[in-house]
Design an enzyme around this catalytic site. Structure first.
Site, short mmCIF file in Angstrom:
data_model
loop_
_atom_site.label_atom_id
_atom_site.label_comp_id
_atom_site.label_asym_id
_atom_site.label_seq_id
_atom_site.Cartn_x
_atom_site.Cartn_y
_atom_site.Cartn_z
CB SER A 108 -12.95 -28.06 64.96
OG SER A 108 -13.80 -28.78 65.83
CE1 TYR A 130 -18.98 -32.16 64.91
CE2 TYR A 130 -17.47 -30.79 66.18
CZ TYR A 130 -17.69 -31.83 65.30
OH TYR A 130 -16.63 -32.54 64.80
CB THR A 156 -19.92 -31.21 61.40
OG1 THR A 156 -18.80 -30.51 60.85
CG2 THR A 156 -19.62 -32.70 61.38
CE LYS A 256 -16.16 -32.18 57.31
NZ LYS A 256 -16.39 -33.44 58.02
CG HIS A 280 -16.89 -37.15 61.27
ND1 HIS A 280 -17.76 -36.13 61.55
CD2 HIS A 280 -15.84 -36.97 62.08
CE1 HIS A 280 -17.26 -35.37 62.52
NE2 HIS A 280 -16.08 -35.86 62.85
#
Length: 406
Positions: A108, A130, A156, A256, A280
């Site tokens: 992440s 992100y 994401t 995603k 999520h």
């Protein structure tokens, strides 16, 4: 003395709950609003049955596959999750566990460990991005990940910033200071093993909640909530933005958060290598169906052009097999490995992966399949009305006609 090895993912969850302070544990099980999606992600797998053979099982069964150019020993990847403060080694311990079991890990942007530390122990790392701040900032983070050895990029998109939880949200400090420690002291005192792990390390009981991968290498990252706030303040990406990033990256690229057929086709059309059917983990728009319900139609629509993964609700190896039979190339796990990490560090994550591998093997044996690549819908029993298909062009045209008539 309790045997450190556990037999199921749910036992890992039980041990995680027993070891972690309440606020930390609550962050691992949280879902948005009423938790409809959170629970459906898990329970929907129970609606699918198997159609086993009783004769003709193969003595050896194969689970190896390739995802986004990386050869992995089993069709299970580590899904990217934020600050992993359930264990003192965090993402590095998870990366080591994944490497020990021959699989890949998504890291992440909001991880608590620098990507360089993670790629040093596992050469199959996909960096998750992100859409945070400017295009230039996003590309700098991607290039840092590339320089560190990341093999692919995961973007994401499945987040709606829905925060209201009917059971309350865990209270997590933005920074670790004396005031925060005093406030959380009663929780920490009830979990002496967790406290000892941090004292024994010579650092605070609660690790700093920072995000070192959203800044340049070597810089001090913002707090997790600081980075989260920047993300919330950044306008969501368009498909043109994602196409631009995919082109700039130039390597394996996953989108995603796909749940609709039209979005799946757009991901294919911008040249994405893979997509993940994901909501999520139930932290997106509550009321979104379980990912396993949406997987089949999406895999049927785009599976011949790109790799399709599923993320959400995996607790057993048999869940993995059901997803593969519906068209997934692999699955990604989140809470399952975090519970293993909380229960027993790196060894606990390895334990979870071993549980899933064993469950996959048992299901393959029962179905008379030699390889995960032989699985088809004929191996499972799908009840009428189970799947959810929406976002198709024909659905939109029908809706438009109906609206005109009204």
């Amino acid at each position: 003395m309790v045997n450190p090895w556990f037999e199921t993912v749910l036992e890992a969850q039980r041990r995680a709950k027993k070891r972690l302070p309440k606020s930390v544990y609550s962050s691992l099980v949280a879902g948005s609003e009423k938790g409809i999606t959170l629970h459906d992600n898990v329970e929907a797998f129970g609606e699918i049955g198997f159609a086993p053979h009783v004769v003709g099982a193969h003595a050896e069964r194969e689970q190896a596959t390739s995802i986004m150019g990386q050869e992995i020993s089993m069709p299970v990847l580590i899904s990217p999750t934020g600050v992993q403060a359930v264990d003192k080694e965090g993402e590095v311990a998870v990366a080591r566990a994944a490497a020990a079991r021959g699989t890949a890990m998504g890291l992440s942007s909001f991880a608590s460990k620098p990507i360089e530390d993670v790629t040093a122990v596992n050469d199959k790392i996909f960096f998750q991005a992100y859409w945070l701040n400017s295009r230039e900032d996003i590309l700098k983070r991607a290039e840092r990940a590339r320089a560190a050895g990341a093999k692919g990029l995961i973007v994401t998109t499945d987040w709606s910033f829905s925060m209201g939880r009917d059971w309350g949200s865990p209270e997590i400090p933005e920074k670790v200071d004396l005031r925060a420690l005093l406030k959380l002291a009663p929780e920490i005192a009830m979990r002496p093993r967790y406290a000892w792990d941090w004292f024994n390390r010579g650092k605070p009981i609660i690790p700093d909640l920072t995000a070192p991968n959203v800044v340049d290498k070597g810089q001090t990252g913002p707090t997790f909530f600081g980075a989260y706030g920047q993300w919330m303040a950044t306008a969501p990406p368009s498909w043109e933005d994602l196409a631009w990033l995919r082109e700039q990256w130039g390597g394996p690229f996953m989108v995603k958060g796909i749940t609709r057929l039209d979005d799946a086709k757009r991901a294919r059309d911008i040249g994405a290598t893979a997509l993940s059917v994901s909501n999520h983990g139930g932290n997106n728009l509550d009321g979104t169906p379980a990912t396993i319900r949406m997987l089949g139609p999406i895999a049927d629509a785009v599976g011949g052009d790109m790799q399709v993964l599923l993320d959400g609700g995996i607790r057993r190896g048999s869940d993995v097999v059901k997803a593969l039979a519906l068209g997934a190339d692999a699955v990604m796990i989140g809470r399952a490995y975090l519970w293993g990490l909380a229960a027993n560090g790196q060894t606990g994550v390895e334990n979870v992966l071993d549980i899933l591998r064993g469950g996959i093997d048992s299901a393959l044996m029962g179905l008379g399949r030699k390889s995960i690549h032989e699985l088809t819908r004929g191996d499972i029993i799908i009840p009428e009305g189970f799947e959810r298909r929406f976002g198709d062009t024909t659905d939109r045209e029908t809706a438009d006609v109906s609206a005109e008539r009204n």
